[in-house]
Design a protein around this motif. Structure first.
Motif, PDB file in Angstrom:
ATOM      1  N   ALA A   1      53.572  38.790  12.596  1.00  8.62           N
ATOM      2  CA  ALA A   1      54.641  38.905  11.598  1.00  8.62           C
ATOM      3  C   ALA A   1      54.553  40.245  10.866  1.00  8.62           C
ATOM      4  N   ARG A   2      53.310  40.667  10.576  1.00  9.27           N
ATOM      5  CA  ARG A   2      53.128  41.960   9.905  1.00  9.27           C
ATOM      6  C   ARG A   2      53.613  43.102  10.775  1.00  9.27           C
ATOM      7  N   GLN A   3      53.274  43.050  12.073  1.00 13.94           N
ATOM      8  CA  GLN A   3      53.712  44.101  12.984  1.00 13.94           C
ATOM      9  C   GLN A   3      55.236  44.138  13.089  1.00 13.94           C
ATOM     10  N   ARG A   4      55.856  42.953  13.143  1.00 19.13           N
ATOM     11  CA  ARG A   4      57.324  42.910  13.213  1.00 19.13           C
ATOM     12  C   ARG A   4      57.944  43.497  11.947  1.00 19.13           C
ATOM     13  N   ASN A   5      57.351  43.172  10.795  1.00 21.00           N
ATOM     14  CA  ASN A   5      57.890  43.705   9.541  1.00 21.00           C
ATOM     15  C   ASN A   5      57.739  45.223   9.477  1.00 21.00           C
ATOM     16  N   LEU A   6      56.586  45.722   9.964  1.00 18.64           N
ATOM     17  CA  LEU A   6      56.386  47.170   9.977  1.00 18.64           C
ATOM     18  C   LEU A   6      57.423  47.859  10.870  1.00 18.64           C
ATOM     19  N   ALA A   7      57.637  47.250  12.075  1.00 19.08           N
ATOM     20  CA  ALA A   7      58.623  47.826  12.989  1.00 19.08           C
ATOM     21  C   ALA A   7      60.020  47.792  12.380  1.00 19.08           C
ATOM     22  N   LEU A   8      60.323  46.690  11.672  1.00 12.43           N
ATOM     23  CA  LEU A   8      61.639  46.565  11.039  1.00 12.43           C
ATOM     24  C   LEU A   8      61.820  47.604   9.939  1.00 12.43           C
ATOM     25  N   ARG A   9      60.783  47.773   9.078  1.00 11.10           N
ATOM     26  CA  ARG A   9      60.892  48.758   8.004  1.00 11.10           C
ATOM     27  C   ARG A   9      61.005  50.175   8.559  1.00 11.10           C
ATOM     28  N   LYS A  10      60.257  50.433   9.639  1.00 14.55           N
ATOM     29  CA  LYS A  10      60.326  51.763  10.254  1.00 14.55           C
ATOM     30  C   LYS A  10      61.724  52.027  10.792  1.00 14.55           C
ATOM     31  N   ALA A  11      62.298  51.014  11.477  1.00 15.33           N
ATOM     32  CA  ALA A  11      63.645  51.187  12.023  1.00 15.33           C
ATOM     33  C   ALA A  11      64.675  51.376  10.911  1.00 15.33           C
ATOM     34  N   GLU A  12      64.513  50.619   9.821  1.00 13.05           N
ATOM     35  CA  GLU A  12      65.456  50.752   8.701  1.00 13.05           C
ATOM     36  C   GLU A  12      65.353  52.138   8.067  1.00 13.05           C
ATOM     37  N   LYS A  13      64.098  52.645   7.930  1.00 16.28           N
ATOM     38  CA  LYS A  13      63.932  53.979   7.364  1.00 16.28           C
ATOM     39  C   LYS A  13      64.569  55.035   8.256  1.00 16.28           C
ATOM     40  N   GLU A  14      64.398  54.883   9.571  1.00 16.55           N
ATOM     41  CA  GLU A  14      65.013  55.828  10.498  1.00 16.55           C
ATOM     42  C   GLU A  14      66.534  55.775  10.395  1.00 16.55           C
ATOM     43  N   GLU A  15      67.063  54.557  10.257  1.00 14.43           N
ATOM     44  CA  GLU A  15      68.518  54.401  10.131  1.00 14.43           C
ATOM     45  C   GLU A  15      69.020  55.067   8.858  1.00 14.43           C
ATOM     46  N   GLU A  16      68.272  54.853   7.754  1.00 12.66           N
ATOM     47  CA  GLU A  16      68.665  55.475   6.493  1.00 12.66           C
ATOM     48  C   GLU A  16      68.573  56.994   6.580  1.00 12.66           C
ATOM     49  N   LYS A  17      67.530  57.495   7.239  1.00 14.22           N
ATOM     50  CA  LYS A  17      67.364  58.937   7.383  1.00 14.22           C
ATOM     51  C   LYS A  17      68.529  59.552   8.151  1.00 14.22           C
ATOM     52  N   LYS A  18      68.913  58.886   9.269  1.00 10.49           N
ATOM     53  CA  LYS A  18      70.021  59.391  10.074  1.00 10.49           C
ATOM     54  C   LYS A  18      71.324  59.338   9.285  1.00 10.49           C
ATOM     55  N   ALA A  19      71.484  58.271   8.481  1.00  7.68           N
ATOM     56  CA  ALA A  19      72.700  58.164   7.672  1.00  7.68           C
ATOM     57  C   ALA A  19      72.766  59.290   6.648  1.00  7.68           C
ATOM     58  N   ARG A  20      71.620  59.599   6.000  1.00  2.00           N
ATOM     59  CA  ARG A  20      71.603  60.702   5.030  1.00  2.00           C
ATOM     60  C   ARG A  20      71.890  62.040   5.701  1.00  2.00           C
ATOM     61  N   GLU A  21      71.328  62.233   6.892  1.00  2.00           N
ATOM     62  CA  GLU A  21      71.583  63.476   7.619  1.00  2.00           C
ATOM     63  C   GLU A  21      73.063  63.629   7.953  1.00  2.00           C
ATOM     64  N   ASN A  22      73.700  62.526   8.355  1.00  4.22           N
ATOM     65  CA  ASN A  22      75.128  62.573   8.662  1.00  4.22           C
ATOM     66  C   ASN A  22      75.956  62.908   7.422  1.00  4.22           C
ATOM     67  N   VAL A  23      75.543  62.325   6.272  1.00  3.23           N
ATOM     68  CA  VAL A  23      76.264  62.612   5.027  1.00  3.23           C
ATOM     69  C   VAL A  23      76.111  64.077   4.658  1.00  3.23           C
ATOM     70  N   LEU A  24      74.888  64.601   4.784  1.00  2.55           N
ATOM     71  CA  LEU A  24      74.656  66.014   4.465  1.00  2.55           C
ATOM     72  C   LEU A  24      75.469  66.926   5.377  1.00  2.55           C
ATOM     73  N   GLN A  25      75.560  66.566   6.656  1.00  7.53           N
ATOM     74  CA  GLN A  25      76.354  67.356   7.594  1.00  7.53           C
ATOM     75  C   GLN A  25      77.827  67.345   7.194  1.00  7.53           C
ATOM     76  N   LYS A  26      78.330  66.176   6.782  1.00  8.73           N
ATOM     77  CA  LYS A  26      79.729  66.098   6.372  1.00  8.73           C
ATOM     78  C   LYS A  26      79.963  66.929   5.109  1.00  8.73           C
ATOM     79  N   LEU A  27      78.997  66.862   4.167  1.00  9.44           N
ATOM     80  CA  LEU A  27      79.130  67.659   2.940  1.00  9.44           C
ATOM     81  C   LEU A  27      79.116  69.151   3.260  1.00  9.44           C
ATOM     82  N   GLN A  28      78.243  69.548   4.180  1.00  9.27           N
ATOM     83  CA  GLN A  28      78.175  70.963   4.559  1.00  9.27           C
ATOM     84  C   GLN A  28      79.482  71.419   5.199  1.00  9.27           C
TER      85      GLN A  28
END
Length: 309
Positions: A124-151
């Motif tokens: 369960a811990r490993q699954r939660n870690l993988a889930l948090r990592k995936a969510e962080k990556e998703e958030e990072k990509k979303a922020r990058e897309n927003v920054l690109q649109k702002l630029q």
């Protein structure tokens, strides 16, 4: 076969002294039905026999002529008491042995239960870690897309004000634009996208292509999650690594949406005749766990795919 006939008076005397009926009958029978002393001595000599407490059976009954009872002396009583104490002690030792074995089994069962619980918690811990990592990556990509649109918006606004700039300023803007164009003509090489990125992009594409069908998209994500989860839990079971393409439920929930089958193929499934099949040797549990995490993010994150270009 029948129980042998023994002297009833002697048998009664032995039972009054505390000997079980089967043991007393065996002792009288094999000592010749003569007297109590011989029967007691026979019992002492054979107390460790495995069948000492088993009622004897014989082919021919023995008739007992003498009904006389042997007088019970103090010595006989002492010997009989000793036998009873030995028998009682033996039973106590056997009971203690059984209790020790039962306690040992309870301890082992407790250890197995704790180990199973530890493994479940670690998974369960490993699954939660993988889930948090995936969510962080998703958030990072979303922020990058927003920054690109702002630029891009910033560049667009700068172009609109170009006409009111002084001549020197206009020259500088044009020079900057020329530099940007030169950079665009010589883009840096794009690094290879890992399989997890392909999985995430596949789900994004599916969601974008079916934006107006939220219910179908969610049902597709949930069904794909079940397929992947079954393989992770039962990697050695072939039935979980084999999906019939013509299955009506599969056609309705997955195959009818653009990207559903492709997602499974990215997980390792291969088209084999009328089936999607995941060979055991190509069963990548780490990739499937990551696919499950991406799928969970797609199901629970309402912004999944909305900021993707």
């Amino acid at each position: 076969m029948a129980v042998p006939k023994v002297n009833e008076m002697l048998l009664q005397d032995l039972e009054e002294m505390g000997f079980p009926r089967s043991q007393a009958t065996r002792a009288l029978y094999y000592s010749g039905n003569k007297n109590l002393e011989d029967a007691i001595h026979w019992t002492i000599d054979h107390e460790n026999d495995p069948d000492i407490d088993v009622m004897p059976l014989v082919d021919v009954d023995i008739d007992i002529d003498s009904p006389q009872s042997f007088p019970i002396t103090e010595e006989i009583r002492i010997k009989a008491q000793k036998l009873r104490e030995q028998e009682h002690k033996k039973k106590e030792e056997e009971q203690k042995r059984l209790e020790r074995e039962r306690e040992k089994e309870r301890i082992e069962a407790g250890k197995r239960l704790l180990e199973a619980k530890r493994i479940a918690e670690e998974n369960a811990r490993q699954r939660n870690l993988a889930l948090r990592k995936a969510e962080k990556e998703e958030e990072k990509k979303a922020r990058e897309n927003v920054l690109q649109k702002l630029q891009q918006d910033k560049i667009n606004r700068r172009s609109k004000h170009e006409s009111i700039l002084p001549i020197d300023g206009l020259a500088n803007v044009r020079s900057s634009a020329t530099t940007i164009e030169q950079q665009d003509k010589n883009p840096k090489p794009v690094s290879t996208i890992e399989k997890v990125d392909y999985l995430r992009e596949c789900l994004r594409s599916l969601k974008r292509k079916h934006q107006a069908e939220h219910g179908r998209v969610r049902k597709a994500f949930e069904t794909l999650s079940i397929y992947v989860g079954n393989v992770v839990k039962n990697p050695n079971e072939e039935k979980y690594r084999k999906i019939r393409l013509s299955n009506p439920l599969f056609q309705e929930r997955v195959a009818s949406l653009n990207g559903g089958v492709e997602f499974l193929e990215l997980c390792g499934f291969e088209r084999t005749g009328d089936f999607l099949y995941l060979p055991h040797e190509k069963c990548d549990i780490a990739l499937l766990n990551s696919a499950g995490a991406v799928m969970n993010s797609a199901i629970t994150n309402p912004f999944f795919g909305l900021l993707s270009t």
